[in-house]
Every structure is written in C-alpha cells, then in structure tokens.
Design a protein around this motif. Structure first.
Motif, PDB file in Angstrom:
ATOM      1  N   ASN A 110       0.845  -1.195   0.000  1.00 20.75           N
ATOM      2  CA  ASN A 110       0.000   0.000   0.000  1.00 20.75           C
ATOM      3  C   ASN A 110       0.877   1.241   0.000  1.00 20.75           C
ATOM      4  O   ASN A 110       2.020   1.226   0.472  1.00 20.75           O
ATOM      5  CB  ASN A 110      -0.914   0.021   1.231  1.00 20.75           C
ATOM      6  CG  ASN A 110      -1.922  -1.112   1.212  1.00 20.75           C
ATOM      7  OD1 ASN A 110      -2.550  -1.363   0.191  1.00 20.75           O
ATOM      8  ND2 ASN A 110      -2.073  -1.793   2.340  1.00 20.75           N
ATOM      9  N   PHE A 111       0.308   2.326  -0.514  1.00 19.04           N
ATOM     10  CA  PHE A 111       1.028   3.588  -0.555  1.00 19.04           C
ATOM     11  C   PHE A 111       0.219   4.675   0.149  1.00 19.04           C
ATOM     12  O   PHE A 111      -1.006   4.680   0.072  1.00 19.04           O
ATOM     13  CB  PHE A 111       1.288   4.015  -2.005  1.00 19.04           C
ATOM     14  CG  PHE A 111       2.370   3.234  -2.684  1.00 19.04           C
ATOM     15  CD1 PHE A 111       3.650   3.749  -2.803  1.00 19.04           C
ATOM     16  CD2 PHE A 111       2.103   1.977  -3.208  1.00 19.04           C
ATOM     17  CE1 PHE A 111       4.645   3.028  -3.426  1.00 19.04           C
ATOM     18  CE2 PHE A 111       3.094   1.249  -3.845  1.00 19.04           C
ATOM     19  CZ  PHE A 111       4.367   1.774  -3.951  1.00 19.04           C
ATOM     20  N   PHE A 112       0.937   5.558   0.840  1.00 13.31           N
ATOM     21  CA  PHE A 112       0.262   6.687   1.468  1.00 13.31           C
ATOM     22  C   PHE A 112       0.910   7.989   0.997  1.00 13.31           C
ATOM     23  O   PHE A 112       2.052   8.002   0.533  1.00 13.31           O
ATOM     24  CB  PHE A 112       0.309   6.592   2.998  1.00 13.31           C
ATOM     25  CG  PHE A 112       1.659   6.861   3.602  1.00 13.31           C
ATOM     26  CD1 PHE A 112       2.044   8.153   3.967  1.00 13.31           C
ATOM     27  CD2 PHE A 112       2.554   5.823   3.833  1.00 13.31           C
ATOM     28  CE1 PHE A 112       3.280   8.405   4.518  1.00 13.31           C
ATOM     29  CE2 PHE A 112       3.803   6.077   4.386  1.00 13.31           C
ATOM     30  CZ  PHE A 112       4.165   7.359   4.739  1.00 13.31           C
ATOM     31  N   LEU A 113       0.151   9.065   1.128  1.00 11.62           N
ATOM     32  CA  LEU A 113       0.588  10.383   0.685  1.00 11.62           C
ATOM     33  C   LEU A 113       0.619  11.356   1.854  1.00 11.62           C
ATOM     34  O   LEU A 113      -0.197  11.243   2.779  1.00 11.62           O
ATOM     35  CB  LEU A 113      -0.377  10.926  -0.369  1.00 11.62           C
ATOM     36  CG  LEU A 113      -0.488  10.178  -1.687  1.00 11.62           C
ATOM     37  CD1 LEU A 113      -1.799  10.527  -2.366  1.00 11.62           C
ATOM     38  CD2 LEU A 113       0.691  10.500  -2.594  1.00 11.62           C
ATOM     39  N   TYR A 114       1.544  12.293   1.803  1.00 12.64           N
ATOM     40  CA  TYR A 114       1.478  13.444   2.686  1.00 12.64           C
ATOM     41  C   TYR A 114       0.592  14.478   1.994  1.00 12.64           C
ATOM     42  O   TYR A 114       0.836  14.847   0.837  1.00 12.64           O
ATOM     43  CB  TYR A 114       2.862  14.024   2.945  1.00 12.64           C
ATOM     44  CG  TYR A 114       3.749  13.142   3.791  1.00 12.64           C
ATOM     45  CD1 TYR A 114       3.397  12.842   5.108  1.00 12.64           C
ATOM     46  CD2 TYR A 114       4.934  12.617   3.288  1.00 12.64           C
ATOM     47  CE1 TYR A 114       4.201  12.032   5.898  1.00 12.64           C
ATOM     48  CE2 TYR A 114       5.750  11.814   4.068  1.00 12.64           C
ATOM     49  CZ  TYR A 114       5.373  11.522   5.372  1.00 12.64           C
ATOM     50  OH  TYR A 114       6.174  10.721   6.156  1.00 12.64           O
ATOM     51  N   VAL A 115      -0.441  14.929   2.694  1.00 12.15           N
ATOM     52  CA  VAL A 115      -1.482  15.750   2.086  1.00 12.15           C
ATOM     53  C   VAL A 115      -1.613  17.079   2.817  1.00 12.15           C
ATOM     54  O   VAL A 115      -1.543  17.134   4.043  1.00 12.15           O
ATOM     55  CB  VAL A 115      -2.848  15.021   2.130  1.00 12.15           C
ATOM     56  CG1 VAL A 115      -3.916  15.842   1.404  1.00 12.15           C
ATOM     57  CG2 VAL A 115      -2.742  13.625   1.545  1.00 12.15           C
ATOM     58  N   TYR A 116      -1.817  18.137   2.024  1.00 14.42           N
ATOM     59  CA  TYR A 116      -2.203  19.432   2.589  1.00 14.42           C
ATOM     60  C   TYR A 116      -3.537  19.818   1.980  1.00 14.42           C
ATOM     61  O   TYR A 116      -3.658  19.991   0.764  1.00 14.42           O
ATOM     62  CB  TYR A 116      -1.154  20.504   2.308  1.00 14.42           C
ATOM     63  CG  TYR A 116      -1.584  21.885   2.769  1.00 14.42           C
ATOM     64  CD1 TYR A 116      -1.850  22.130   4.120  1.00 14.42           C
ATOM     65  CD2 TYR A 116      -1.725  22.940   1.868  1.00 14.42           C
ATOM     66  CE1 TYR A 116      -2.254  23.386   4.554  1.00 14.42           C
ATOM     67  CE2 TYR A 116      -2.116  24.201   2.293  1.00 14.42           C
ATOM     68  CZ  TYR A 116      -2.380  24.418   3.640  1.00 14.42           C
ATOM     69  OH  TYR A 116      -2.781  25.661   4.078  1.00 14.42           O
ATOM     70  N   ASN A 117      -4.556  19.944   2.836  1.00 16.23           N
ATOM     71  CA  ASN A 117      -5.879  20.350   2.401  1.00 16.23           C
ATOM     72  C   ASN A 117      -5.950  21.873   2.426  1.00 16.23           C
ATOM     73  O   ASN A 117      -5.932  22.487   3.488  1.00 16.23           O
ATOM     74  CB  ASN A 117      -6.949  19.738   3.313  1.00 16.23           C
ATOM     75  CG  ASN A 117      -8.352  19.946   2.790  1.00 16.23           C
ATOM     76  OD1 ASN A 117      -8.741  21.052   2.445  1.00 16.23           O
ATOM     77  ND2 ASN A 117      -9.136  18.866   2.743  1.00 16.23           N
ATOM     78  N   VAL A 118      -6.016  22.459   1.245  1.00 13.87           N
ATOM     79  CA  VAL A 118      -5.978  23.920   1.126  1.00 13.87           C
ATOM     80  C   VAL A 118      -7.197  24.559   1.780  1.00 13.87           C
ATOM     81  O   VAL A 118      -7.082  25.533   2.537  1.00 13.87           O
ATOM     82  CB  VAL A 118      -5.888  24.336  -0.358  1.00 13.87           C
ATOM     83  CG1 VAL A 118      -5.981  25.853  -0.502  1.00 13.87           C
ATOM     84  CG2 VAL A 118      -4.593  23.813  -0.979  1.00 13.87           C
ATOM     85  N   ASN A 119      -8.371  24.032   1.495  1.00 16.41           N
ATOM     86  CA  ASN A 119      -9.606  24.629   2.008  1.00 16.41           C
ATOM     87  C   ASN A 119      -9.700  24.557   3.525  1.00 16.41           C
ATOM     88  O   ASN A 119     -10.208  25.478   4.175  1.00 16.41           O
ATOM     89  CB  ASN A 119     -10.825  23.943   1.383  1.00 16.41           C
ATOM     90  CG  ASN A 119     -10.951  24.250  -0.107  1.00 16.41           C
ATOM     91  OD1 ASN A 119     -10.375  25.212  -0.601  1.00 16.41           O
ATOM     92  ND2 ASN A 119     -11.694  23.426  -0.823  1.00 16.41           N
ATOM     93  N   LYS A 120      -9.200  23.465   4.090  1.00 15.50           N
ATOM     94  CA  LYS A 120      -9.270  23.286   5.541  1.00 15.50           C
ATOM     95  C   LYS A 120      -7.990  23.715   6.248  1.00 15.50           C
ATOM     96  O   LYS A 120      -7.952  23.728   7.478  1.00 15.50           O
ATOM     97  CB  LYS A 120      -9.574  21.824   5.871  1.00 15.50           C
ATOM     98  CG  LYS A 120     -10.925  21.341   5.366  1.00 15.50           C
ATOM     99  CD  LYS A 120     -11.160  19.887   5.743  1.00 15.50           C
ATOM    100  CE  LYS A 120     -12.532  19.408   5.262  1.00 15.50           C
ATOM    101  NZ  LYS A 120     -12.761  17.976   5.601  1.00 15.50           N
TER     102      LYS A 120
END
Length: 319
Positions: free
Chosen positions: A32-42
């Motif tokens: 499995n793969f995971f991402l580092y995410v930045y939610n702009v709206n939140k």
C-alpha cells in the motif's frame, strides 16, 4: 455485491500516478502507498492512502437506462472505469512512467543535458496529459453547465417557434424535461472525443519539452495536476484552459521530475532539454498548482510554501 459495487471508488487521478509522490508501507505482498497531504480549504496537513484520495463514487459509471437504449451489447456500467481507464489508459500510463523513470536515471548516470525520449513516446505522454485534464471533475462541471445553457436556449426557441406557428402562446409555459446522462455526456465531449484528444495531444507533442529535476524531491502534485498557463497583456503567466491557445503546460511526473511543455511559437527553448529545476521555476509551478487545487501532495511533507500562500489569500479575503 454487484460488479459495480466492487468498483465503487472511481479515481479521477490514477493511483499509479499518485504513487510517484507517495511512500510504501514496505510490505512485499499487498503493498500500500500513502501520501502526505495538505488540504488547502481546511488548512490541514495529514497522511492518506492513495486509495482514499482523488475519487468519487461511481463517477464514470454508465447508467443502465442509457445502456438499454443502445444497440451495442458490449457496453456495460463499467466500460469507462474498467475497460477504458483501468485496463487501457492507466495501464499505458504505468508503462510510460516506468520508461521515463529509466530515462531519467540514465541521464543522471551520463551527466547529459538531453532527455532522449522517442517521438512516439512523446505523443503517448501528451495524450496521457490531455486525458488526465479532460477526465477531471472540473471539466465535467464545465461541460454540464454549458450543456444546460445550450439545452435551455434550444427549448426556449423551440417553444417560441411552435407557439407562433400554432398561435398558442401558452406553449411557452410548458415545462419540458430533458433527460441527461452526466457520465456519458462528460465522456462524449471530452476524453472519448478522439478528434479532440488527438488534436490537443498532437499540439503538445510538437511543442518544445523541458525535463527538470529536483535533487531534494521537492516537486509536488495535487488533485488537479495539469497546470495550463498563458501570457496576459503584461506578459504575466496566468491560468487558462487546455486548448490551442495555451502557452505553457506543466506536469509533475514524479517527486523529482517536472515536465514543462513550451509553445514553440511563444518561447525560445530547445526540445528535450534536461537540467536541474531553478528556484523560480519551482515557485512559479507550485503557486499555479496551489491556485487550482484543493489537495496538495508533497513527498517531503513540507507544505510551508503553500501554507504561506493560503495565509496570504485568507488575509486578502478578510480585508
């Protein structure tokens, strides 16, 4: 569970592409793969599986009602999602991403400033970029909005003409409902329009390409990864739609490789150039990416630049 239920999540950004910016869990089986995410709206930063981002439930499913009206027995509910995207487009994308990765490694090894990609592969990549752009939910919204506008206009003209011909003004008050199939309408006017796809892909493949790398894996992508820019009157680069007037298309291939496609009539650039990304180029690309995205994906989990942009945007909004 039906076959369609097994394919509930329809990713508008392929997982094989997202993995280029993700991290593996290290398992040999069922990796499995995971991402580092930045939610702009939140304005929130977190990790997420590639399976759980950039999808909408049954987004490309073909309605049973539409299928019943066809004479082609080979069309089924998952013809777009499975037969076209998963088995064809995304399979080819995976192959070409692997090929580009190997070319990049050879370029590093040979210390070259030339990215030796075959002419046919250039067209394949261009076609992938075009289809990625056209399959996006934003494009569907634009297509359906335009379809609503055209349909309403046509109905008004039809009722007006008929009322005049029959001398019955009340015909203008009749509520006529037109059945529309969203997935099919989106597909027909975008990524399944072979003439449109070939025209845009050919144009991109004939332009001048530059591949730039980041030694520190700084190149990010997003839930809307194809950046299209054009020059305004004062020569600033501004966002525009993917069409024959676009001047610069930017597409992140991986966390360390960025593709810039320059309109050969607007920029002086040698085709197949390979070199290290400049701070200005990275900043320009990331700012454009931020302006069109909700979710940003960064291999290094460093979203400081995007947070500053978000903070500045919030301050302007509150003024």
């Amino acid at each position: 569970m039906s076959k369609c239920e097994d394919h509930k999540r329809h990713h508008y950004i392929p997982q094989c592409y997202l993995r280029q910016f993700g991290h593996s869990n290290g398992k040999e089986k069922h990796e499995n793969f995971f991402l580092y995410v930045y939610n702009v709206n939140k304005d929130k930063q977190y990790t997420q599986s590639t399976e759980k981002v950039c999808y909408r439930d049954f987004f490309y499913s073909i309605s049973k009602e539409y299928i019943e009206g066809l004479s082609d027995n080979e069309i089924h509910e998952l013809s777009i999602e499975v037969d076209f995207f998963a088995n064809c487009i995304e399979n080819n994308l995976n192959i070409i991403l692997t090929k580009v990765e190997n070319i990049k490694k050879n370029c590093f090894y040979e210390h070259t400033t030339f990215f030796p990609i075959h002419k046919n592969d250039k067209y394949i990549i261009a076609k992938q970029i075009v289809i990625q752009y056209l399959r996006h939910p934003n494009v569907r919204e634009d297509i359906l909005s335009f379809d609503d506008y055209v349909t309403s206009k046509a109905l008004r003209l039809f009722k007006y003409g008929l009322s005049k011909e029959l001398n019955k003004p009340n015909i203008n008050n009749i509520d006529i409902q037109v059945k529309r199939f969203d997935s099919e309408t989106h597909a027909r006017y975008s990524f399944l329009n072979n003439k449109l796809v070939d025209e845009l892909a050919t144009k991109l493949s004939l332009d001048n390409w530059m591949f730039v790398y980041s030694q520190s894996n700084e190149i990010c992508t997003s839930d809307n990864p194809v950046v299209c820019l054009s020059k305004s009157i004062d020569n600033r680069l501004i966002k525009c739609e993917l069409n024959n007037n676009v001047r610069l298309v930017i597409y992140a291939i991986s966390q360390d490789l960025l593709l810039l496609i320059f309109d050969k009539n607007s920029f002086t650039c040698t085709d197949f150039t390979f070199g290290e990304i400049t701070e200005y180029c990275l900043k320009m690309y990331h700012e454009a990416l931020f302006n069109q995205s909700n979710l940003i994906f960064c291999y290094n989990n460093n979203f400081d630049f995007f947070k500053k942009l978000n903070n500045a945007k919030t301050q302007i909004t509150n003024c």
